[in-house]
Scaffold this motif. Sequence first.
Motif, mmCIF file in Angstrom:
data_model
loop_
_atom_site.group_PDB
_atom_site.id
_atom_site.type_symbol
_atom_site.label_atom_id
_atom_site.label_comp_id
_atom_site.label_asym_id
_atom_site.label_seq_id
_atom_site.Cartn_x
_atom_site.Cartn_y
_atom_site.Cartn_z
ATOM 1 N N UNK A 280 -12.190 -50.504 41.601
ATOM 2 C CA UNK A 280 -13.286 -49.156 41.420
ATOM 3 C C UNK A 280 -12.717 -48.172 42.387
ATOM 4 N N UNK A 281 -12.904 -46.802 41.548
ATOM 5 C CA UNK A 281 -12.665 -45.452 42.420
ATOM 6 C C UNK A 281 -13.673 -45.369 43.369
ATOM 7 N N UNK A 282 -13.366 -45.316 44.203
ATOM 8 C CA UNK A 282 -14.531 -44.510 45.527
ATOM 9 C C UNK A 282 -14.420 -43.160 45.208
ATOM 10 N N UNK A 283 -14.593 -41.923 44.174
ATOM 11 C CA UNK A 283 -15.192 -40.992 43.802
ATOM 12 C C UNK A 283 -16.434 -40.210 45.401
ATOM 13 N N UNK A 284 -16.829 -40.730 45.044
ATOM 14 C CA UNK A 284 -18.122 -40.619 45.733
ATOM 15 C C UNK A 284 -17.745 -40.480 47.552
ATOM 16 N N UNK A 285 -16.994 -41.521 48.149
ATOM 17 C CA UNK A 285 -17.110 -41.111 49.475
ATOM 18 C C UNK A 285 -15.990 -39.801 49.730
ATOM 19 N N UNK A 286 -15.031 -39.870 48.662
ATOM 20 C CA UNK A 286 -13.612 -39.035 49.137
ATOM 21 C C UNK A 286 -14.107 -37.770 48.959
ATOM 22 N N UNK A 287 -14.947 -37.364 48.147
ATOM 23 C CA UNK A 287 -16.306 -36.580 47.879
ATOM 24 C C UNK A 287 -16.510 -35.525 48.811
ATOM 25 N N UNK A 288 -16.975 -36.893 49.418
ATOM 26 C CA UNK A 288 -17.762 -36.406 50.502
ATOM 27 C C UNK A 288 -16.889 -36.211 52.047
ATOM 28 N N UNK B 97 -24.428 -30.646 52.531
ATOM 29 C CA UNK B 97 -23.777 -30.562 50.991
ATOM 30 C C UNK B 97 -24.414 -32.430 51.074
ATOM 31 N N UNK B 98 -24.272 -33.381 51.977
ATOM 32 C CA UNK B 98 -25.157 -35.152 52.002
ATOM 33 C C UNK B 98 -26.451 -34.525 51.589
ATOM 34 N N UNK C 255 -26.703 -35.858 43.484
ATOM 35 C CA UNK C 255 -25.612 -36.460 42.032
ATOM 36 C C UNK C 255 -25.335 -37.884 42.229
ATOM 37 N N UNK C 256 -25.184 -38.959 43.040
ATOM 38 C CA UNK C 256 -25.029 -40.301 43.142
ATOM 39 C C UNK C 256 -26.081 -40.558 42.271
#
Length: 436
Positions: A125-133, A149-150, A156-157
């Motif tokens: 499963x792509x970990x897009x949320x951590x990558x955006x952070x 930002x956090x 958003x999550x």
Amino acid sequence: MASAVKDSRPGYGRLLRTPGAWTFLLPGFLARQPFAMLTIGIVLLVQSTTGSYGTAGAVSAATGVSMALFAPQSGKLADRFGQRAVLIPGVLVHVAGVCTLITLALAHAPLWALLAVAVPTGASTPQVGPMVRARWASRLGGSPLMPTAAAFESVTDEFTFVVGPVLATALCTGIHPAAGLVAEAVLTLAGGLLFASQKRSQPPVHTDASGGAPRVSALSVPGVRVLIVAFLGIGAVFGGMQVSLTAFTQHIGQPGINGVLYGIFAGGNMLAGIVCGAVAWKVGPRRRLLVAYGLLALATTPLWTLSAVPLLGAVGLVVGLCIAPALITGYTLVESLVPAAARTEAFTWLTGAVALGQAAAATSAGQLADRFGPSTGFLVPLAGTALAFVVLLALRAHLVPRPAAASAPAGSAAVTAAGPASEEREQDRGRELTNA
């Protein structure tokens, strides 16, 4: 550009005017939607083809646990080789796994076959949320906009986990039992590849040659291990509330009100997240985390004693209001505790901790509700947050950035550590920093 950001007053307007932000925000929003659709889509499809919630729950749980366990490895690889190098093959493997799972379910395959496919599907499963952070952290450095930002990412999550399950459920019930997973696969492919194409905004790859220092694992940072415990407790709140509210509303003969009560809880979380991002904090993040977590543990205390729907809704709202500050501050601390070369891995450890805590809490709360009554399931959020708060208090010294963080193998990492570290020296115990 960086100095202009640093001198800006924290706020969503300033954050969203950060140069290049929209190039990864919009693709990231699209790519993270499937994350909230996967498990519910599996439950609805497998239950429809097997007639068993137990089988559906087992396949969904296997997917969720493998997702949580393999996410940090994905983050570690992204830090080492770049997000694009990890995301593209991960998206392709995940889409292939989902398609195989759909085919097996429709063919009425045995449970062992479904589980065998569920594990790699969840793991990829792509970990897009951590990558955006990680992209925010790389772009903002030690800027006071980092808490904003956090907060923005937390909201958003939460929005994703409100919209995603509703969309998957509507597709599965209104079109076809497999429609939710089909949409999940399509969004993963389109959003994931679009996000991966944004090469200019991804954090730089840190190799061992950059500064001659050995590669640091996020898990080797004591503060990250403390935060993992804290996020397990937050996951216990999510999982315990979901199951306990369902059991409670069924017990009183009003199952339809479950969505309202959970919506109030989630709405409180989103509201608090929005407010947290708009505040220019003068208190250091470590102290904010301790205060917010203590309030969260306190807010969960009366849940198991309540039998009136209005009171349960009101207390659920308070619990939701207390989650966001703790969650956001935990993510903010990562930016100052962890070297830039390991931040994506650190973010995925925290995301995985929430998922593990949620899965364990859902199971425990369900067993308590079955054996001792629906209200006893609310003891799980209380126990999870209370234990985590004790750990936070006992190990709070590990949440202060060390001078070594400033010597991370990237110039931006030095800036990252300096800002929050100086803030903590003024507001926390100075003796915890050897160069104070």
